[in-house]
Design a protein around this motif. Structure first.
Motif, PDB file in Angstrom:
ATOM      1  N   MET A   9     -13.021  50.479 -10.481  1.00 36.62           N
ATOM      2  CA  MET A   9     -11.766  49.606 -11.189  1.00 36.62           C
ATOM      3  C   MET A   9     -12.496  48.410 -11.875  1.00 36.62           C
ATOM      4  O   MET A   9     -12.969  47.463 -10.766  1.00 36.62           O
ATOM      5  N   SER A  10     -11.910  48.117 -12.955  1.00 38.15           N
ATOM      6  CA  SER A  10     -12.338  46.870 -13.498  1.00 38.15           C
ATOM      7  C   SER A  10     -11.654  45.612 -12.936  1.00 38.15           C
ATOM      8  O   SER A  10     -10.562  45.811 -12.211  1.00 38.15           O
ATOM      9  N   LEU A  11     -12.088  44.420 -13.089  1.00 32.24           N
ATOM     10  CA  LEU A  11     -11.408  43.176 -12.468  1.00 32.24           C
ATOM     11  C   LEU A  11      -9.845  43.239 -13.145  1.00 32.24           C
ATOM     12  O   LEU A  11      -8.930  42.955 -12.659  1.00 32.24           O
ATOM     13  N   TYR A  12      -9.897  43.371 -14.586  1.00 31.61           N
ATOM     14  CA  TYR A  12      -8.570  43.517 -15.356  1.00 31.61           C
ATOM     15  C   TYR A  12      -7.705  44.280 -14.579  1.00 31.61           C
ATOM     16  O   TYR A  12      -6.364  44.078 -14.292  1.00 31.61           O
ATOM     17  N   GLN A  13      -8.204  45.551 -14.458  1.00 26.42           N
ATOM     18  CA  GLN A  13      -7.256  46.783 -13.617  1.00 26.42           C
ATOM     19  C   GLN A  13      -6.956  46.367 -12.265  1.00 26.42           C
ATOM     20  O   GLN A  13      -5.670  46.476 -11.871  1.00 26.42           O
ATOM     21  N   ARG A  14      -7.950  45.591 -11.435  1.00 24.43           N
ATOM     22  CA  ARG A  14      -7.341  45.232 -10.019  1.00 24.43           C
ATOM     23  C   ARG A  14      -6.317  44.201  -9.993  1.00 24.43           C
ATOM     24  O   ARG A  14      -5.499  44.073  -9.491  1.00 24.43           O
ATOM     25  N   ILE A  15      -6.452  42.960 -11.014  1.00 19.38           N
ATOM     26  CA  ILE A  15      -5.594  42.092 -10.958  1.00 19.38           C
ATOM     27  C   ILE A  15      -4.102  42.675 -11.541  1.00 19.38           C
ATOM     28  O   ILE A  15      -2.927  42.389 -11.026  1.00 19.38           O
ATOM     29  N   LYS A  16      -4.232  43.308 -12.579  1.00 23.52           N
ATOM     30  CA  LYS A  16      -3.055  44.023 -12.832  1.00 23.52           C
ATOM     31  C   LYS A  16      -2.025  44.878 -11.881  1.00 23.52           C
ATOM     32  O   LYS A  16      -1.102  44.715 -11.651  1.00 23.52           O
ATOM     33  N   GLU A  17      -2.928  45.606 -11.127  1.00 19.43           N
ATOM     34  CA  GLU A  17      -2.512  46.557 -10.155  1.00 19.43           C
ATOM     35  C   GLU A  17      -1.599  45.577  -9.025  1.00 19.43           C
ATOM     36  O   GLU A  17      -0.856  45.749  -8.439  1.00 19.43           O
ATOM     37  N   ASP A  18      -2.343  44.498  -8.676  1.00 21.47           N
ATOM     38  CA  ASP A  18      -1.804  43.433  -7.819  1.00 21.47           C
ATOM     39  C   ASP A  18      -0.460  42.736  -8.425  1.00 21.47           C
ATOM     40  O   ASP A  18       0.472  42.333  -7.619  1.00 21.47           O
ATOM     41  N   LEU A  19      -0.588  42.539  -9.780  1.00 22.62           N
ATOM     42  CA  LEU A  19       0.807  42.040 -10.184  1.00 22.62           C
ATOM     43  C   LEU A  19       1.689  43.009 -10.362  1.00 22.62           C
ATOM     44  O   LEU A  19       2.920  42.650  -9.861  1.00 22.62           O
ATOM     45  N   LEU A  20       1.340  44.348 -10.562  1.00 24.15           N
ATOM     46  CA  LEU A  20       2.553  45.291 -10.284  1.00 24.15           C
ATOM     47  C   LEU A  20       3.077  45.518  -8.787  1.00 24.15           C
ATOM     48  O   LEU A  20       4.240  45.837  -8.668  1.00 24.15           O
ATOM     49  N   TRP A  75       1.002  39.763 -19.303  1.00 25.12           N
ATOM     50  CA  TRP A  75       1.143  39.915 -18.020  1.00 25.12           C
ATOM     51  C   TRP A  75       0.924  38.193 -17.376  1.00 25.12           C
ATOM     52  O   TRP A  75       1.381  38.385 -16.290  1.00 25.12           O
ATOM     53  N   LEU A  76       0.297  37.546 -17.879  1.00 27.35           N
ATOM     54  CA  LEU A  76       0.225  36.216 -17.725  1.00 27.35           C
ATOM     55  C   LEU A  76       0.635  35.296 -18.608  1.00 27.35           C
ATOM     56  O   LEU A  76       0.181  35.827 -19.876  1.00 27.35           O
ATOM     57  N   THR A  77       0.875  33.935 -18.315  1.00 29.78           N
ATOM     58  CA  THR A  77       1.038  33.166 -19.394  1.00 29.78           C
ATOM     59  C   THR A  77       0.064  31.692 -19.194  1.00 29.78           C
ATOM     60  O   THR A  77      -0.280  31.606 -17.762  1.00 29.78           O
ATOM     61  N   GLY A  78      -0.466  30.984 -20.157  1.00 30.23           N
ATOM     62  CA  GLY A  78      -0.894  29.936 -19.815  1.00 30.23           C
ATOM     63  C   GLY A  78      -0.247  28.611 -19.177  1.00 30.23           C
ATOM     64  O   GLY A  78       0.981  28.421 -19.277  1.00 30.23           O
TER      65      GLY A  78
END
Length: 208
Positions: free
Chosen positions: A1-12, A50-53
């Motif tokens: 799982m890519s880092l993008y997918q890992r962070i996204k899953e944690d956000l979900l 998914w994120l904002t600055g």
């Protein structure tokens, strides 16, 4: 799982709270990676909402907005039955079979993570919608699904919505297999409307 997918899953999954500020250095330490992949993952997550600055190097988790939910689901409620109805005359046994296989995959594993539930949910609808051969309308609906995606964790975790959603999916598919596109469109409109209303009410109660 890519880092993008890992962070996204944690956000979900709700690992990061709405409004929480995250620094890239902290994310690099948390996921045990260098700052370069963090920068790339954060940039992609920002581009998808998914994120904002926040500040020079930080990002924040967007707060959930009941009004945004109402707007997104209202647009989906109008556009998706139209797209499905346009697709209905072109649906064949092979396409309908693929759609049923996707639903069966979702039922087969009750431990699916929220990100995969979201991906399979879109795969089911997209399988049907693509038959319409309306690329502009399809792209608009796909973007609406992507914007709704970050709310899926609440629907599957806090609202226990997945079983209800699956029953409604099978009912839509059964109507299409009978050749009853009008009933299928009505069921889809109700499906989207009910999901949006339930989610907006839940988020509004949390904000009160």
């Amino acid at each position: 799982m890519s880092l993008y997918q890992r962070i996204k899953e944690d956000l979900l999954r709700g690992r990061f709270a709405p409004g929480q500020v995250l620094k890239q250095t902290e994310l690099a330490e948390l996921y045990d990676v260098s700052r370069i992949p963090v920068r790339d993952a954060v940039q992609q997550l920002k581009s998808e909402g998914w994120l904002t600055g926040h500040g020079k190097r930080g990002v924040a988790v967007p707060r959930f907005d009941p009004l945004e939910v109402e707007d997104l689901y209202l647009m989906r409620m109008r556009l998706e039955p139209l797209l499905q109805t346009l697709a209905a005359p072109q649906l064949n046994a092979e396409t309908l079979g693929r759609a049923r296989d996707i639903l069966d995959r979702m039922d087969a594993d009750p431990t699916l993570p929220a990100a995969e539930i979201g991906a399979l949910n879109w795969a089911f609808h997209a399988c049907l919608y693509k038959a319409a051969a309306r690329p502009t309308l399809f792209a608009t609906v796909e973007q609406l699904h992507r914007q709704c995606e970050r709310y899926i964790g609440y629907q599957s975790r806090s609202l226990d919505y997945q079983r209800t959603s699956q029953r409604e999916h099978y009912a839509i598919l059964d109507a299409l297999q009978r050749g009853d596109s009008e009933t299928a469109a009505s069921l889809l409109e109700q499906h989207v409307a009910a999901a949006g209303q339930q989610l907006a009410e839940f988020l509004r109660a949390r904000c009160d």
